[in-house]
Every structure is written in structure tokens, then in C-alpha cells.
Enzyme design. Structure first.
Site, PDB file in Angstrom:
ATOM      1  N   GLY A 176       0.807  -1.222   0.000  1.00 56.23           N
ATOM      2  CA  GLY A 176       0.000   0.000   0.000  1.00 56.23           C
ATOM      3  C   GLY A 176       0.836   1.267   0.000  1.00 56.23           C
ATOM      4  O   GLY A 176       1.633   1.492   0.902  1.00 56.23           O
ATOM      5  N   GLY A 200      -0.390   4.426   0.215  1.00 53.87           N
ATOM      6  CA  GLY A 200      -1.245   5.545   0.649  1.00 53.87           C
ATOM      7  C   GLY A 200      -0.480   6.411   1.639  1.00 53.87           C
ATOM      8  O   GLY A 200       0.752   6.396   1.688  1.00 53.87           O
ATOM      9  N   PHE A 201      -1.212   7.159   2.462  1.00 53.55           N
ATOM     10  CA  PHE A 201      -0.568   8.058   3.431  1.00 53.55           C
ATOM     11  C   PHE A 201       0.380   7.294   4.352  1.00 53.55           C
ATOM     12  O   PHE A 201       1.493   7.731   4.621  1.00 53.55           O
ATOM     13  CB  PHE A 201      -1.625   8.763   4.291  1.00 53.55           C
ATOM     14  CG  PHE A 201      -2.373   9.835   3.558  1.00 53.55           C
ATOM     15  CD1 PHE A 201      -1.786  11.063   3.315  1.00 53.55           C
ATOM     16  CD2 PHE A 201      -3.663   9.620   3.114  1.00 53.55           C
ATOM     17  CE1 PHE A 201      -2.471  12.065   2.640  1.00 53.55           C
ATOM     18  CE2 PHE A 201      -4.362  10.609   2.443  1.00 53.55           C
ATOM     19  CZ  PHE A 201      -3.766  11.832   2.202  1.00 53.55           C
ATOM     20  N   VAL A 256      -1.980  -7.641  -4.050  1.00 52.36           N
ATOM     21  CA  VAL A 256      -1.633  -8.723  -3.118  1.00 52.36           C
ATOM     22  C   VAL A 256      -2.905  -9.470  -2.750  1.00 52.36           C
ATOM     23  O   VAL A 256      -3.866  -8.872  -2.244  1.00 52.36           O
ATOM     24  CB  VAL A 256      -0.959  -8.153  -1.851  1.00 52.36           C
ATOM     25  CG1 VAL A 256      -0.582  -9.278  -0.901  1.00 52.36           C
ATOM     26  CG2 VAL A 256       0.258  -7.333  -2.228  1.00 52.36           C
ATOM     27  N   GLU A 278     -19.181  17.569   2.509  1.00 51.82           N
ATOM     28  CA  GLU A 278     -18.448  18.318   1.476  1.00 51.82           C
ATOM     29  C   GLU A 278     -19.088  18.116   0.107  1.00 51.82           C
ATOM     30  O   GLU A 278     -19.223  19.049  -0.684  1.00 51.82           O
ATOM     31  CB  GLU A 278     -16.968  17.906   1.495  1.00 51.82           C
ATOM     32  CG  GLU A 278     -16.289  18.424   2.764  1.00 51.82           C
ATOM     33  CD  GLU A 278     -14.831  18.026   2.923  1.00 51.82           C
ATOM     34  OE1 GLU A 278     -14.347  17.185   2.149  1.00 51.82           O
ATOM     35  OE2 GLU A 278     -14.171  18.578   3.835  1.00 51.82           O
ATOM     36  N   ASP A 293      -5.351   3.172   8.067  1.00 52.57           N
ATOM     37  CA  ASP A 293      -6.772   2.789   8.225  1.00 52.57           C
ATOM     38  C   ASP A 293      -6.950   1.314   8.563  1.00 52.57           C
ATOM     39  O   ASP A 293      -7.873   0.946   9.294  1.00 52.57           O
ATOM     40  CB  ASP A 293      -7.522   3.045   6.904  1.00 52.57           C
ATOM     41  CG  ASP A 293      -7.950   4.490   6.742  1.00 52.57           C
ATOM     42  OD1 ASP A 293      -7.568   5.316   7.576  1.00 52.57           O
ATOM     43  OD2 ASP A 293      -8.668   4.775   5.761  1.00 52.57           O
ATOM     44  N   GLN A 331      -4.091  11.755   9.338  1.00 53.33           N
ATOM     45  CA  GLN A 331      -3.057  12.018  10.357  1.00 53.33           C
ATOM     46  C   GLN A 331      -2.612  10.762  11.113  1.00 53.33           C
ATOM     47  O   GLN A 331      -1.407  10.509  11.231  1.00 53.33           O
ATOM     48  CB  GLN A 331      -3.522  13.110  11.329  1.00 53.33           C
ATOM     49  CG  GLN A 331      -3.127  14.511  10.896  1.00 53.33           C
ATOM     50  CD  GLN A 331      -1.624  14.664  10.668  1.00 53.33           C
ATOM     51  OE1 GLN A 331      -0.791  14.155  11.409  1.00 53.33           O
ATOM     52  NE2 GLN A 331      -1.261  15.359   9.614  1.00 53.33           N
TER      53      GLN A 331
END
Ligand SMILES: Cc1cc2nc3c(=O)[nH]c(=O)nc-3n(C[C@H](O)[C@H](O)[C@H](O)COP(=O)(O)OP(=O)(O)OC[C@H]3O[C@@H](n4cnc5c(N)ncnc54)[C@H](O)[C@@H]3O)c2cc1C
Length: 428
Positions: A15, A17-18, A83, A174, A304, A322
Site C-alpha cells: 500500500g 497511501g498516506f 496482493v 463536502e 486505516d 493524520q
């Protein structure tokens, strides 16, 4: 996979991501071989997906090539791979491009939309978790207006122009704000021969307030902003089904709509091979304060997907950027300590607050010490999002787009590049 064997220990990260990227940056300075695998070749800045769905930004400006992030690190290899399974007994992972052995494995596979087992909602609703999904939604919204213009049946036209957003977290709020601004500022100009007053934006929330993870003052203010924009807010209303035409709820309220957007839940994007005892009810991988699986000390989970369970934090940290970034950094330092034979240090989350924007000039911000709303909050929201966006070019493009859209009251990326057909959903 064409990955050379070195004398350094091999750390495989699933992964980009962040969480995966922030870990990778710390590991770039260590004597380790790092292999990063992702099923996409880009990092996706999910907080701005709703702007892609509503034509405010082009998709390329919120994505960034993972190879470019890692190109200066000599101890790195990237492979575009999905994966499918982890064989912890053999320290091996199985992917669509072959198997790979690891010394240490870090799972940073993020989360996926949770439909809570309702296949009818899964098939018929729109999700907004990936860039292809955001583009599908953009196409569908625009296709609806084109079709509404042509249909002679008033009920069909009303359903095409009725949008139901389920889940009033930051994503739902949003998106609702952006759709309301399109209704007000763009549709009357684009579709002068369509009665755009028929457009309805319904935001449905099962609980008794929107933005329930934020402070009460943020919820109240965001609700007032949305109502001002003409959004219908349905609180204490739980969506029970959607057959592609009618949304039913646990109350008498139903909606006839061609578009239901599901922003009501996420679950861990776990991978086959993780023992059931290591998985939480929301499919997250349960780890200790060192992000380590209890059953396999050489496997870690961050972001996450990780439910960091401690006595003071039994339900894990929020599934937000964060915690993912901070866990990635902390694990990088801990892997260094592990290789040096030093004890690991526990992860402690530094809560930097939460924010959501509700359209032009309006946002709500909860910082640990201050809470504020309105125009200043909106500037803070923009600054923070630009700061965390990866890539100088992306920041410039997003900034220019925002300034242009602000001055011109416009969203020029309202393009049907790839027409949306529901059967395409499996391609994502
Ligand atoms: C619409 C939306 C809006 C959001 N807004 C905010 C916000 O305003 N503020 C905030 O803090 N957070 C927000 N979030 C949440 C935030 O984006 C996530 O918490 C964050 O992305 C988590 O980072 P991560 O690294 O754990 O996972 P991700 O960023 O999701 O990265 C996971 C990566 O793993 C890859 N992957 C997954 N499974 C596999 C596999 N089997 N094989 C190979 N690769 C795999 C994926 O392709 C992906 O690149 C939002 C999320 C969404 C969807």
C-alpha cells in the site's frame, strides 16, 4: 517479480497511501531493502475526491506517481501488484505478478466502502473511495442532467435531478455543499431550458447530528451552512435499501432517485491469510501499540487498516490521514530500533484536529485548543489540504484551479470523458 536478493533485511510494504508512503520515507535512510507494492501506480489524495466528482478538479491533480515519490531512494523497489494472500508461516505473499518472500511485512492497505452486507445498496449506489469511482460519479451526475433535459416524464425528470447522499461525515457534507453550489451557480447557465429548481440534494444521517466526529458547535454551524445552501438534511434517518429507483429508510421517508451516493461507512481492506483472531468487527487488523500483530511479530499494520488497541484506546484511532501518517513515521523509527536490537517505542497519536468545508467561504475547523468556522476556517482548510497534497505541480494546479473557480464561480472539469454504465463498477 524480478527483485534482487541483498544482504540487507527485506521489508515489504503493501500500500502506497498516506501510511505506506510516510513509512517509506523514513526507511529510505536505513540499511534495508524496501519493496513497496500497490495495485495502483499512484498515490491517491482521497480528501479531494469529492472535488473530482463535482468537476472542480481534474483527477490527475490529486494523484501522484508512486515511482516518482521513491525515485531518489536507492534501497527501494516498487511493483504494481495486487496482493491476494499472506502466508505468514512461510514469510511469503502471493500477488497477481508472483510470490515474494519478506523478512518484515507491513500492511498499509487502507480501507474500503462498507455496505454492511446490503448487496442491493452495493450494486445500485455510487461510492467515492477511488479515482475511477469519483470519475464515475462525475459522469453520472452530468448524464442525469442530459437525460433530464430529454425525458418527457416529469416523475423521471424529478428522480434524475434528485441526489441522495447517505452519511453526513466530512465526505457527505463536502459533497452536499459542492452539489448545492453547482445547482446555484452552474446549472442555470449550462441548462437554461431545464427547470433546475427541481434539483434536490438530500443528506441522510442515521444519528442526531451531522459531522458527529467533530464538536457540537462544528455540527451546528455546518448544518446551518448547508441549510443556507438549500440542502435537505434528514437526521435520525437510517437508509435500509435502494433498488436503483427508490431509497427506503427506517422511517416513512422515501426518495425516488437515480443517484444514491453511499458515504456511510468504511471497513478495513484486509488481505486473505490474516487470522480471524487478528481482525476486528470492522475488518481492521488488531495490532499492539508498536503496530505489531500479536500472532506474528514480524508483521505490522499501519493506517486505516490498523486497529491499534491499547487499554486507553480500545477501538483504535480514527480512519483519517493524520493517524496513518504518524503511524507510518513511528513504525519507520521502530523498525530501525528493531534491527539495532533496541526496545520498540509505543505509538502515541498527536491529535491535530479535524475539519470540513461546506462550500465557498465556509468551513468548520476543530483544533485541539481552538474551534472556528466561516471564512477563516475555509482558508485554513485550503492551506492544510494544499500542504499535504503530494507533488509541487499538483499543489500549483490545485491552487490555480481554486483561485479560478473562486473568481469565476465555475467548475470547468464537468466532462463526461468515460460515460458511466453501472455494469462497469466491477472494473474498479
Ligand atoms: C472521500 C474521502 C474523503 C476523505 N477526507 C479526509 C479528510 O478530509 N481528512 C482526513 O484526515 N482523512 C480523510 N479521509 C480518510 C483518509 O483518506 C484515509 O484515512 C487515509 O487515506 C488512510 O491512509 P492509508 O495509507 O491507511 O490508506 P490509503 O490512503 O487508502 O492507501 C491504501 C493503499 O493500499 C493499496 N492497496 C489496498 N489493497 C491492496 C492490495 N490488496 N494490494 C496492493 N495494494 C493495495 C491501495 O491501492 C492504496 O494505494 C477521506 C477518505 C475518503 C475516501
Amino acid at each position: 517479480m524480478n527483485i534482487n536478493q541483498t544482504s540487507n533485511p527485506r521489508i515489504v510494504i503493501i500500500g502506497g497511501g498516506f501510511a505506506g508512503v510516510s513509512l517509506a520515507k523514513v526507511l529510505s535512510k536505513q540499511d534495508v531493502q524496501v519493496v513497496l507494492l500497490d495495485k495502483h501506480n499512484y498515490h491517491n489524495f482521497q480528501p479531494l475526491l469529492y472535488q473530482v466528482s463535482t468537476g472542480g478538479l481534474e483527477p490527475d491533480s490529486i494523484a501522484y506517481p508512486i515511482r516518482k515519490i521513491l525515485q531518489d531512494y536507492s534501497n527501494f523497489q516498487f511493483r504494481l501488484a495486487n496482493v491476494s494472500e499472506i502466508d505468514s508461516a512461510k514469510n511469503n505473499i502471493i500477488t497477481d505478478i508472483g510470490d515474494l518472500k519478506y523478512d518484515y511485512l507491513v500492511i498499509a492497505s487502507g480501507s474500503e466502502t462498507n455496505y454492511f452486507g446490503n448487496t442491493s445498496i452495493e450494486t445500485n449506489s455510487m461510492a467515492m473511495k477511488t479515482i475511477p469511482q469519483a470519475l464515475n460519479l462525475r459522469s453520472l451526475i452530468l448524464e442525469n442532467f442530459e437525460e433530464a433535459l430529454l425525458t418527457t416524464n416529469l416523475q423521471d425528470r424529478i428522480a434524475l435531478m434528485n441526489f441522495v447522499i447517505v452519511g453526513a461525515g466530512p465526505t457527505g457534507v463536502e459533497l452536499a455543499g459542492a452539489l448545492a453550489e453547482i445547482k446555484k451557480g452552474i446549472l442555470p447557465k449550462d441548462y437554461p431550458d431545464l427547470d433546475t429548481r427541481l434539483v434536490q440534494i438530500n443528506l441522510v444521517q442515521s444519528g442526531n447530528r451531522i459531522l458527529k466526529e467533530m464538536s457540537e458547535v462544528a455540527s451546528e454551524k455546518a448544518e446551518a451552512f448547508l441549510e443556507n445552501l438549500g440542502v435537505n438534511i434528514w437526521k435520525n434517518t437510517r437508509v435500509s435499501n435502494y433498488d436503483g429507483k427508490t431509497v427506503t429508510t427506517n422511517t416513512d421517508v422515501t426518495f425516488k432517485t437515480a443517484t444514491m451516493i453511499w458515504a456511510a461507512g468504511v471497513k478495513g481492506a484486509s488481505i486473505k491469510g490474516i487470522h480471524a483472531d487478528d481482525l476486528s468487527r470492522s475488518n481492521r487488523i488488531i495490532v499492539n501499540e508498536f503496530n505489531q500483530l500479536k500472532t506474528c511479530p514480524n508483521i505490522f499494520a499501519i493506517g486505516d487498516i490498523a486497529q491499534v488497541e491499547t487499554a486507553s484506546n480500545p477501538n483504535g484511532y480514527p480512519m483519517m490521514a493524520q493517524p496513518a501518517i504518524q503511524q507510518g513515521k513511528q513504525l519507520g523509527y521502530n523498525l530501525k530500533r528493531l534491527l539495532e536490537g533496541l526496545p520498540l517505542t509505543p505509538f502515541i497519536y498527536k491529535d491535530k484536529g479535524a475539519m470540513a468545508t461546506v462550500g465557498r467561504n465556509k468551513a468548520v475547523v476543530d483544533m485541539p485548543k481552538f474551534k472556528f468556522q466561516g471564512v477563516f476556517a475555509w482558508f485554513v482548510w485550503m492551506f492544510v489540504h494544499l500542504f499535504f497534497l503530494i507533488g509541487f505541480r499538483n499543489r500549483i494546479i490545485v491552487f490555480i484551479n481554486w483561485v479560478y473557480n473562486y473568481i469565476r464561480f465555475d467548475r470547468e472539469a464537468r466532462l463526461i470523458i468515460r460515460p458511466y454504465k453501472k455494469k462497469l463498477k466491477s472494473d474498479e
